[in-house]
Write a protein that holds these residues in place. Structure first.
Motif, PDB file in Angstrom:
ATOM      1  N   ARG A 295       0.813  -1.211   0.000  1.00 18.53           N
ATOM      2  CA  ARG A 295       0.000   0.000   0.000  1.00 18.53           C
ATOM      3  C   ARG A 295       0.850   1.267   0.000  1.00 18.53           C
ATOM      4  N   GLY A 296       2.050   1.179   0.584  1.00 15.63           N
ATOM      5  CA  GLY A 296       2.921   2.349   0.577  1.00 15.63           C
ATOM      6  C   GLY A 296       3.322   2.738  -0.840  1.00 15.63           C
ATOM      7  N   PHE A 297       3.473   1.734  -1.683  1.00 19.65           N
ATOM      8  CA  PHE A 297       3.831   2.032  -3.066  1.00 19.65           C
ATOM      9  C   PHE A 297       2.624   2.572  -3.831  1.00 19.65           C
ATOM     10  N   ILE A 298       1.435   2.062  -3.472  1.00 23.35           N
ATOM     11  CA  ILE A 298       0.236   2.617  -4.107  1.00 23.35           C
ATOM     12  C   ILE A 298       0.084   4.076  -3.701  1.00 23.35           C
ATOM     13  N   ALA A 299       0.394   4.350  -2.431  1.00 25.86           N
ATOM     14  CA  ALA A 299       0.325   5.737  -1.967  1.00 25.86           C
ATOM     15  C   ALA A 299       1.286   6.608  -2.768  1.00 25.86           C
ATOM     16  N   LEU A 300       2.439   6.037  -3.071  1.00 28.80           N
ATOM     17  CA  LEU A 300       3.410   6.774  -3.888  1.00 28.80           C
ATOM     18  C   LEU A 300       2.813   7.105  -5.254  1.00 28.80           C
ATOM     19  N   ALA A 301       2.156   6.107  -5.824  1.00 32.17           N
ATOM     20  CA  ALA A 301       1.514   6.337  -7.112  1.00 32.17           C
ATOM     21  C   ALA A 301       0.429   7.403  -6.984  1.00 32.17           C
ATOM     22  N   ALA A 302      -0.324   7.351  -5.881  1.00 27.62           N
ATOM     23  CA  ALA A 302      -1.390   8.342  -5.680  1.00 27.62           C
ATOM     24  C   ALA A 302      -0.803   9.739  -5.557  1.00 27.62           C
ATOM     25  N   MET A 303       0.345   9.818  -4.905  1.00 28.05           N
ATOM     26  CA  MET A 303       0.998  11.119  -4.773  1.00 28.05           C
ATOM     27  C   MET A 303       1.358  11.686  -6.148  1.00 28.05           C
ATOM     28  N   ILE A 304       1.897  10.820  -6.994  1.00 31.11           N
ATOM     29  CA  ILE A 304       2.303  11.278  -8.325  1.00 31.11           C
ATOM     30  C   ILE A 304       1.078  11.658  -9.149  1.00 31.11           C
ATOM     31  N   LEU A 305       0.083  10.760  -9.100  1.00 32.07           N
ATOM     32  CA  LEU A 305      -1.125  11.011  -9.860  1.00 32.07           C
ATOM     33  C   LEU A 305      -1.809  12.279  -9.364  1.00 32.07           C
TER      34      LEU A 305
END
Lengths: 413, 429, 527
Positions: free
Chosen positions: B350-360
């Motif tokens: 989930r931390g990596f998904i959060a990273l993606a959400a940050m970028i998006l």
């Protein structure tokens, strides 16, 4: 002095993550013989491993209730506290060592685990040479595993053809997956760290999907476990009764190949030039974008081969967790091996040994296997921050060891 | 020639002129292309969902778990209507581009998803409220994790260690709550746990100038190792220490009684409410306050900040540690807000998904919230549809947000511009 | 404000950047700090601005000894600095940039009070005649306006002493004239101003007192009344400024490089080179002079295949090379000495030997197929190191550890290895010592004499005068004039650099309008 912001490529990475710090190997003007330089290059990794084991030992002591009780009565019997601590750590580490390197079957398990680590470690290390951070070895391994598993359980032909075909399929799968990140980086500048993380997720879901299809599942099964590889598709186990297979020789051959490419071929020359100075590479007529795309694709190919050796070797089936975290362990291996192919091999054997030995350690001392993850984390920490090691051991900074100025950014392109 | 800039070199006189015209033309062209895409989407909806639904069949959406509130729509006609509206908007857009394209785009995406739901759940009933509730619950840790990323990266420190910080916080929070019997202590300890690892990240990447991605990798490894080890060593021996329990949901008076909306938004636990407060608050602070101006200056051009007397290192340390605290919230949400205990590797990426959400979300907390909702929606939709069964493999639904992120990072459909000094170590003079 | 530096010494590992420097200026005074690149001007000012701390000596403000630990301290004391590379965040507005570090805020949360900032900026703009839109994004501003914002940024902090670090390097002559006016006005309003430069003309026009630095030491103090540009120049370089190259008459042959109607865009997609037409004959050196940023870089990049041409064509010896890649150009005997030797010319962590084959690594005899042949590479390197007198410990030494001059020799050796038909050299001797300069100049002339067409781009007027057979002066993407033979004089080049046209023939000398801007001939900061 305040340094210039240099966004975009991250040439520091190639240097920093490589064994070839300026002055260390290429700087031949020193009269130090090769072997002394070799030994010197081992100093930081060796101290890193030692420090990590030391801290791991403290962790063992802190979480062992018997030992803690002994410490609680320290003033009654100080020797007992010390000896109990020593025993706990000694027992754990000797079990770890015996399980890793203490017998033929220990070696078998170690090398079995070292095989995909070596190949995936090469995938990360090779990309490092071009200043690319391939965090996507996991996804590339998954693709390799899917491709090679499909070939391995589908085509009922002689093993002499099937095994190379399945391995090649693995390489192709990883090559394509790495190639996506490579092409995106080369054409749009999309940072490879982000794209490869995304591709890891996509690969995992892709694998999960395939494990719901009739193509991959044995008929009538809804379990997400694929058909078994055909017997002749499996990598040959050359010691009877042991699990280690010829994958380890494939890995060693790949190490030699990558070393040869980097040191002896014009391709490696270009990869390194692009990694160290993309502008100079461009000025001297190299096709920088192509090299970047190709490097990531080739790295993917190596990871794909790693995935292939897993499904054709150790497991013989494709499952959702077949790759696990190997692609991330590979980053640790590449860092510890300083991006040098032979260093990667050594690091992979060490990590393979830690993983294999941990099983034995848990069986004998009940210390959870997970402690090796902590030890691995500490090893990369110390390798990546040699200043820490130097500070701890009061090593004077020799000018042949370059200051670590890592730069890596997805700051503006 | 009354001032310095009045007479510019050729490239500056002409560039803006030529460039602007070219830019406008290109902008117009792009806007029209968007219109064509909308038309295509509308036609696809009419074709796939409209004519894909049998005539006379109805779809029922349950809008409340507590009451029988629901709406029933004729599947085919509804989908046809939605498709037609989108086609219409597309035609308008391709002739004369609409202002505020982003809003319309969001609207169209929502309509398209709605049409998809009508089609996918036709001839049955579907718990809309359940799905949206679970969207919110899934999105909250992602949004908080993304907030962690935003805080770090706005100050110029790349953070791929959100995953590790979350995991560490999930463990510590759960452990502390179980050991003390107080969920609130667990809450605080969780936040502190994230902050402690963030302090390590700041130390490595700001002071020791270790490659920030390597530093993040180290932290992820360390967090996974130490929590797994301690869980196996301690929690399995003393299972009581892994019975933290969860925060109860608090129904906000009045607001919580609003049908549908109240059930989704105002009947949640403390973590969700904290996120409600933190995300807009941090957005406001980042873009409107002195603190935010300084943080962003350090992430964009640290030298400029340095020369006006802003301490770059300290600013980065503080931002990264605050970010760690946010990751701590995200992580302890998983153990104390949702599961009630710690499980090995419970963050599960989930931390990596959060990273993606940050970028998006373009390095903006509210944008990240939007992206987190998208990821959360995809997950909850997938889990609901997996039960109902649709022709589309659920794995592809899960994959979709990552593919969107991939395209986004590559510059298709919007430009992701990270802070200029993101990931660049700074050498203080 | 009175500012005084007493006995400032600043050492860096291996170098003394400043040694026992004293200077003092009163309010309303303009002090020009003059010196060549690397003379220690910027270091000295960074000490005053609190970015460095001097190892010895003291700083006095209004006769009080001060100790600046950070730029913040210096700012509080009333010192403001306009850096050579602007310190403005591109994605911030002017107002946000100006208030950064000095924000006016309201409420416990510290909410920015932008209205307040706008008002102060507008007031300052009016007072000092520095118009700028507070709400414009800095990245949208032209360079001259950006500099105005930088000056306002210092004034916003109530600076009484302004340090301007090479403020004219990026400006056009008109902008320079305007800046000089602003400086004068600021001084008249009581600000003390320190002006760092290596351009003599500016110094003569605006300084009240002049301090010349060389190798970190003060080598002269004077005023414009007591000296001439020539006097300043010899103080700066400490020797006769004329640079003599032993250069026989050119014997031009057939046209080698033909450029027709060439237009090129820069990184921001603005037209940097505009329908340029010229040719260079074999055995001839064409020098392109001009203030930096007038399209020279883009011109060179277009010719060397690093940047696409927007319109027009480039022919080398009759062959169309308009869209040739750098690699194809190399096979057609183009030698290229890039402007930024460290970033573009060398892979610094590579050995000297590898750098010497950076563009021939895959050719025979250095490679067989894809296998590199190290013995060949090494013997080649040994040969070149000897031929070109590269001072290096060994051919395995990292190129990055060599001195600038030796790095440039490595590049020259590499590019001159095979006979060139066209040699393109951008700023070939920037920052080098005299010995290296003479050596490289000699090599370039030798290359010409062996029949190559040579294109030199240089912002050093002396280099242009020393090497050129013909001089083309670039201004705003076009050639404002091409001079030949006796026409090549400092004055004429200077006028052309300022964008004025010069009729061929002698008339130009007489009807020259009094240039309102600097006379760029003074730009001969020469060596």
């Amino acid at each position: 002095m305040i340094d210039e912001d240099s966004p975009g490529m991250n040439p520091g990475l190639a240097e920093a993550a490589s064994g070839e710090f300026p002055g260390e190997i290429e700087n031949g003007n020193s009269r130090t013989p090769r072997w002394r330089k070799f030994l010197r290059s081992l100093k930081v990794p060796a101290l890193a491993i030692f420090s990590a084991l030391f801290l791991g030992g403290i962790l063992i002591i802190l979480t062992d209730t018997d030992v803690l009780w002994a410490w609680a009565r320290f003033f009654n019997d100080p020797m007992r506290a010390l000896s109990r601590s020593w025993e706990a750590v000694w027992d754990a580490y000797s079990a770890l060592f015996v399980g890793a390197f203490g017998s033929l079957s220990a070696w078998s398990e170690t090398l079995l685990r070292a095989t995909p680590l070596t190949l995936a470690g090469l995938a990360v290390a090779f990309a490092f040479k071009a200043s690319l951070f391939n965090i996507g070895a996991n996804g590339q391994m998954i693709l390799g595993a899917i491709f090679s598993a499909y070939i391995g359980f589908t085509f009922d032909i002689t093993g002499w053809i099937l095994v190379p075909l399945a391995l090649a399929g693995g390489v192709l799968g990883g090559f394509l997956w790495g190639g996506i990140a490579g092409v995106l980086k080369a054409t749009t500048g999309a940072h490879e760290v982000i794209t490869t993380i995304m591709l890891n997720f996509i690969a995992a879901f892709l694998l999960a999907y395939f494990l719901t299809t009739d193509t991959f599942l044995p008929s009538g099964s809804a379990n997400p476990i694929s058909k078994n590889m055909l017997e002749q598709a499996r990598l040959h186990r050359f010691i009877s009764g042991e699990r280690v297979d010829i994958g380890i020789f494939i890995a060693i051959a790949a190490v030699a190949l990558v070393w040869w490419v980097l040191e002896k071929s014009t391709l490696g020359f270009q990869v390194k030039a692009v990694g160290l100075s993309p502008d100079a590479a461009k000025y001297s007529g190299m096709k920088v974008a192509l090299i970047i795309a190709l490097t990531l694709a080739a790295a993917g190919g190596l990871a794909g081969l790693a995935g292939a050796t897993v499904v054709l070797g150790a497991t013989g089936v494709l499952t959702g967790g077949v790759i696990g975290n190997l692609g991330f362990d590979a980053i640790a291996v590449a860092l510890l091996g300083r991006s040098n192919p032979w260093g990667v091999l050594a690091a992979a054997i060490l990590f393979g040994g830690l993983n294999a030995g941990a099983v034995n350690m848990q069986a004998e001392t009940q210390i959870p296997v997970d402690i090796v993850i902590v030890i691995q984390a500490l090893i990369i920490l110390f390798v990546a921050a040699p200043d820490l090691v130097r500070a701890i051991y009061r090593i004077k900074k020799v000018d042949t060891e370059e200051a670590q100025s890592f730069t890596s950014s997805w700051g503006s392109s | 020639m009354t001032n310095i800039g009045a007479n510019l070199p050729a490239d500056e006189i002409q560039a803006p002129a030529d460039g602007e015209i070219a830019l406008e033309a290109e902008e117009l062209h792009k806007a029209k292309r968007v219109g064509w895409i909308w038309i295509f989407v509308g036609v696809a909806i009419v074709w796939l969902f409209g004519f894909g639904s049998e005539a006379g069949v109805e779809t029922t959406f349950n809008l409340s778990l507590e009451s029988d509130l629901s709406i029933t729509l004729p599947s085919r006609i509804s989908c046809l209507a939605i498709g037609a509206i989108i086609v219409l908007l597309g035609i308008v857009q391709s002739i004369r581009p609409l202002p505020k394209r982003t809003i319309f785009t969001v609207l169209i995406v929502l309509m398209a998803v709605f049409a998809f739901l009508i089609w996918a759940t036709r001839d049955s009933s579907f718990s809309m409220v359940g799905m949206l509730q679970s969207t919110l619950i899934r999105a909250t840790p992602l949004a908080l994790g993304a907030l962690a990323g935003v805080l770090c990266e706005r100050s110029g420190v790349v953070n791929i260690a959100i995953e590790g910080m979350m995991l560490f916080a999930a463990f510590l929070g759960s452990f502390a709550a179980a050991a003390t019997g107080s969920l609130w202590i667990g809450f605080v300890v969780g936040v502190a746990g994230g902050a402690i690892l963030a302090y390590g990240h700041a130390g490595l990447s700001v002071t020791y100038k270790v490659d920030q991605i390597i530093s993040g990798t180290v932290i992820n490894f360390f967090a996974l190792g130490i929590t797994s080890y301690l869980a196996a060593q301690i929690l399995t021996k003393y299972p009581d220490l892994n019975r933290a329990g969860t925060f109860a949901r608090i129904k906000i008076p009045v607001l919580g009684d609003i049908p549908f909306i109240g059930e989704i938004l105002f009947d949640n636990n403390i973590y969700v409410y904290t996120a409600y407060f933190l995300l807009p608050f941090v957005t406001f602070m980042l873009f409107k306050s002195r603190w935010g101006l300084r943080v962003r200056s350090v992430g964009e051009l640290p030298k400029a900040a340095d020369t006006v007397g802003i301490n770059v290192y300290r600013t980065r340390y503080i931002s990264v540690i605050l970010g760690g605290g946010a990751a701590g919230l995200a992580g302890s949400f998983l153990s104390l807000g949702s599961v009630g205990s710690f499980q090995q590797n419970m963050t599960a990426g989930r931390g990596f998904i959060a990273l993606a959400a940050m970028i998006l979300g373009r390095w903006n907390p509210m944008g990240a919230l939007g992206a987190a909702l998208l990821f959360g929606f995809a997950e909850s939709l997938q889990s609901k549809l997996a039960i109902i069964g649709t022709p589309i493999p659920s794995e592809f639904l899960l994959m979709a947000p990552y593919i969107v992120t991939l395209f986004f990072v590559a510059g298709f459909g919007g430009r992701a511009r990270p802070p200029a000094a993101d990931g660049v170590p700074y050498e203080q003079g | 404000m009175k500012v005084e530096l007493r006995g400032i010494t600043k050492r860096f590992p291996g170098v003394i950047a400043n040694e026992d420097v004293n200077l003092s200026l009163n309010s309303g005074e303009v002090l020009a700090l003059l010196g060549e690149n690397g003379a220690g001007k910027s270091t000295l000012m960074n000490c005053l601005y609190g970015l460095y701390r001097p190892d010895e000596g003291e700083i006095l403000i209004n006769d009080q000894v001060v100790d600046f630990e950070t730029p913040g301290d210096a700012m509080v004391a009333g010192i403001g600095m306009v850096h050579q590379h602007f310190m403005l965040v591109p994605v911030f507005t002017v107002a946000e940039n100006l208030m950064l570090g000095n924000e006016s805020v309201s409420g416990p949360l510290g909410v920015l009070n932008l209205d307040d900032a706008r008002k102060r900026i507008n007031d300052l703009s009016d007072k000092y005649n520095l118009p700028v839109d507070p709400d414009a994004l800095v990245r949208d501003l032209p360079v001259g306006v950006e500099q105005r914002a930088e000056i306002l940024k210092a004034l916003y902090r109530d600076a009484d002493c302004l340090i301007l670090d090479e403020p004219t390097a990026v400006l056009t002559p008109d902008e320079i004239a305007e800046l000089e006016k602003v400086i004068r006005e600021l001084a008249d309003s009581g600000k003390s101003i320190i002006f760092i430069t290596h351009k003599l003309g500016e110094v003569m026009r605006i300084a009240d007192q002049i301090v010349v630095l060389r190798h970190g030491k003060v080598v002269g103090r004077t005023t414009p009344e007591d000296t001439t540009e020539l006097g300043l120049a010899s103080m700066m370089v400490g020797r006769d400024i004329q640079l003599v190259v032993d250069k026989p008459e050119a014997e031009p042959g057939a046209p080698m490089l033909e450029v027709r109607d060439l237009s090129v865009l820069d990184d921001r997609d603005a037209v940097a080179v505009e329908s340029l037409d010229f040719e260079i004959r074999a055995g001839e050196i064409l020098a392109v002079a001009g203030v930096q940023g007038n399209g020279q870089t883009e011109l060179v990049e277009a010719i060397t295949g690093m940047r696409p041409a927007l319109t027009g064509s480039i022919h080398l010896d009759g062959e169309d090379i308009t869209s040739a890649t750098p690699r194809e150009l190399w096979t057609r005997d183009l030698g290229h000495i890039p402007e930024d030797r460290q970033a573009d010319g060398l892979v610094e962590p590579f050995s000297v030997a590898d750098n010497l084959v950076l563009n021939t690594y895959n050719w025979k005899p250095f490679a067989k197929g894809i296998l590199r042949d190290s013995p060949e590479v090494r013997s080649h390197a040994n040969q070149l190191v000897e031929d070109f007198d590269v001072r290096t410990a060994s051919i395995d030494t990292h190129a990055g550890t060599l001195s600038g001059g030796n790095q440039q020799k490595v590049i020259v050796a590499r590019e001159f290895t095979h006979s060139s038909r066209l040699l393109v050299a951008a700023q070939p001797t920037r920052g080098l010592d005299v010995g290296s300069i003479q050596y490289i100049h000699g090599r370039i002339v030798a290359e010409r004499d062996s029949g190559a067409a040579v294109l030199i781009v240089s912002s050093e007027l002396d280099e242009v005068l020393a090497l050129a057979d013909r001089v083309a002066v670039m201004y705003e993407g076009r050639f404002s004039g091409v001079l030949e033979g006796d026409e090549i004089t400092r004055t004429r080049i200077g006028l052309l650099m300022a964008g004025r046209t010069v009729d061929s023939g002698d008339s130009s000398e007489t009807d020259t309008p009094e240039p309102p801007t600097q006379d760029p001939s003074a730009d001969g900061n020469a060596r």
